[in-house]
Scaffold this motif. Structure first.
Motif, short mmCIF file in Angstrom:
data_model
loop_
_atom_site.label_atom_id
_atom_site.label_comp_id
_atom_site.label_asym_id
_atom_site.label_seq_id
_atom_site.Cartn_x
_atom_site.Cartn_y
_atom_site.Cartn_z
N ASP A 122 0.82 -1.21 0.00
CA ASP A 122 0.00 0.00 0.00
C ASP A 122 0.85 1.26 0.00
O ASP A 122 0.51 2.26 -0.65
N ASN A 123 1.97 1.23 0.72
CA ASN A 123 2.84 2.42 0.77
C ASN A 123 3.47 2.70 -0.59
O ASN A 123 3.55 3.86 -1.02
N PHE A 125 2.25 1.77 -3.51
CA PHE A 125 1.20 2.24 -4.42
C PHE A 125 0.90 3.72 -4.17
O PHE A 125 0.80 4.50 -5.14
N SER A 126 0.75 4.12 -2.92
CA SER A 126 0.42 5.51 -2.61
C SER A 126 1.51 6.46 -3.09
O SER A 126 1.23 7.53 -3.63
N ASP A 127 2.77 6.04 -2.92
CA ASP A 127 3.89 6.88 -3.36
C ASP A 127 3.89 7.02 -4.88
O ASP A 127 4.03 8.13 -5.42
N LEU A 129 1.33 6.53 -6.93
CA LEU A 129 0.12 7.26 -7.33
C LEU A 129 0.36 8.76 -7.26
O LEU A 129 0.00 9.50 -8.19
N GLN A 130 0.98 9.21 -6.19
CA GLN A 130 1.27 10.64 -6.03
C GLN A 130 2.21 11.13 -7.12
O GLN A 130 1.99 12.20 -7.72
N THR A 133 0.50 11.05 -10.59
CA THR A 133 -0.50 12.12 -10.67
C THR A 133 0.17 13.47 -10.88
O THR A 133 -0.34 14.31 -11.64
N HIS A 142 -9.61 5.41 -10.49
CA HIS A 142 -8.80 5.08 -9.30
C HIS A 142 -9.70 4.35 -8.32
O HIS A 142 -10.70 4.90 -7.86
N GLU A 144 -9.63 2.05 -4.73
CA GLU A 144 -8.81 1.69 -3.58
C GLU A 144 -9.27 0.39 -2.93
O GLU A 144 -8.49 -0.50 -2.68
N PRO A 150 -5.38 -1.64 -4.47
CA PRO A 150 -5.71 -0.45 -5.26
C PRO A 150 -5.19 -0.51 -6.69
O PRO A 150 -4.28 -1.27 -7.01
N SER A 166 -1.85 -2.86 -7.79
CA SER A 166 -1.29 -3.60 -6.67
C SER A 166 -1.55 -5.09 -6.83
O SER A 166 -0.72 -5.93 -6.46
#
Length: 209
Positions: A122-123, A125-127, A129-130, A133, A142, A144, A150, A166
Motif C-alpha cells: 500500500d505504501n 502504491f500511494s507513493d 500514485l502521487q 499524478t 482510481h 482503492e 488499489p 497492486s
C-alpha cells in the motif's frame, strides 16, 4: 503466487520478468521519478512511449540503446517470445525510486508496450500514485477498496494508457490499439472494478485526464 500467475495470463510478460524506462530521462532501464509534467503542445500530458523510446520504435534501435556493452544476457537482461510478443527484459531497473524489473514488448518488431514489476504494498502504491499524478494529472480511474488492492489508470487523448495495479504488482504502459488491451480490460473489470474499454472510448473528451 496467484498474482504472478495472473500477470502472466493478462500481461504476457511475467515469464520474462520472473526470470530476471517509460519516462523521459531514463537510461538502461532506470527511471527517474515521474515528478515533472510532460511537455506537450496541449494541456494534456501524453503517454508517448516507454523509457524514452517512442511507440513504434524499432526493436533493433531499442536494443542498441538499452543493452550496453557491459551487460550480459540472462544475467542483466533477457530476450524471448511470449504469446506473440518479442520481449526485452531488464533484470534491474527503477521506477519512482522503487526497485523493479522492466520489460519492453514488441509486435512486428515495433514497440507497443512496456512494464515494470515490483513489490507493490500500500505504501509503494500511494507513493507511485502521487508521483504519477504529479506528472500525468488525476487518473481517469482510481479504485482503492476492491478486495484485490488499489489500482489507477491514466489515458491520453490518443488512447495510450498507464495502469498501476497492486493486484498484479505492476505498472504497465500500453500503446493505442495494442492487442493486450482485451486481456487487461477483463482483468481490471473482474478484479479492480475498472472499465478500461469505457475509459478508452471516452479518451479525447473534455472529461479526459
Amino acid at each position: 503466487m496467484k498474482k504472478k500467475m495472473y500477470f502472466a495470463k493478462s500481461i504476457a510478460i511475467a515469464a520474462t520478468i520472473a526470470s530476471m524506462s517509460l519516462l523521459p530521462g531514463c537510461s538502461s532501464g532506470q527511471d527517474s521519478a515521474p515528478q515533472q509534467m510532460a511537455e506537450t503542445t496541449t494541456n494534456e500530458p501524453a503517454i508517448s512511449g516507454f523509457c524514452d523510446q517512442a511507440w513504434g520504435a524499432d526493436l533493433a534501435a531499442v536494443k542498441s540503446v538499452v543493452i550496453t556493452s557491459s551487460m550480459q544476457e540472462n544475467t542483466d537482461y533477457t530476450l524471448g517470445e511470449e504469446q506473440g510478443y518479442y520481449i526485452l527484459g531488464l533484470n534491474s531497473s527503477e521506477v519512482g525510486g522503487h526497485t523493479a524489473a522492466a520489460s519492453y514488448m514488441f509486435q512486428d518488431e515495433k514497440l507497443v508496450m512496456g512494464g515494470y514489476q515490483l513489490e507493490m504494498d500500500d505504501n509503494a502504491f500511494s507513493d507511485l500514485l502521487q508521483k504519477y499524478t504529479a506528472k500525468y494529472g488525476e487518473p481517469a480511474a482510481h479504485e482503492e477498496d476492491t478486495g484485490w488492492g488499489p489500482c489507477a489508470v491514466w489515458v491520453d487523448s490518443n488512447k495510450n494508457y498507464i495502469c498501476i495495479s497492486s493486484f498484479m504488482d505492476s505498472i504497465v504502459y500500453v500503446s493505442s490499439g495494442c492487442s493486450i488491451t482485451d486481456n487487461l480490460a477483463d482483468t481490471l473489470s473482474e478484479y479492480q472494478g475498472i472499465n478500461l474499454k469505457s475509459l478508452l472510448n471516452q479518451a479525447g473528451n473534455s472529461k479526459g485526464v
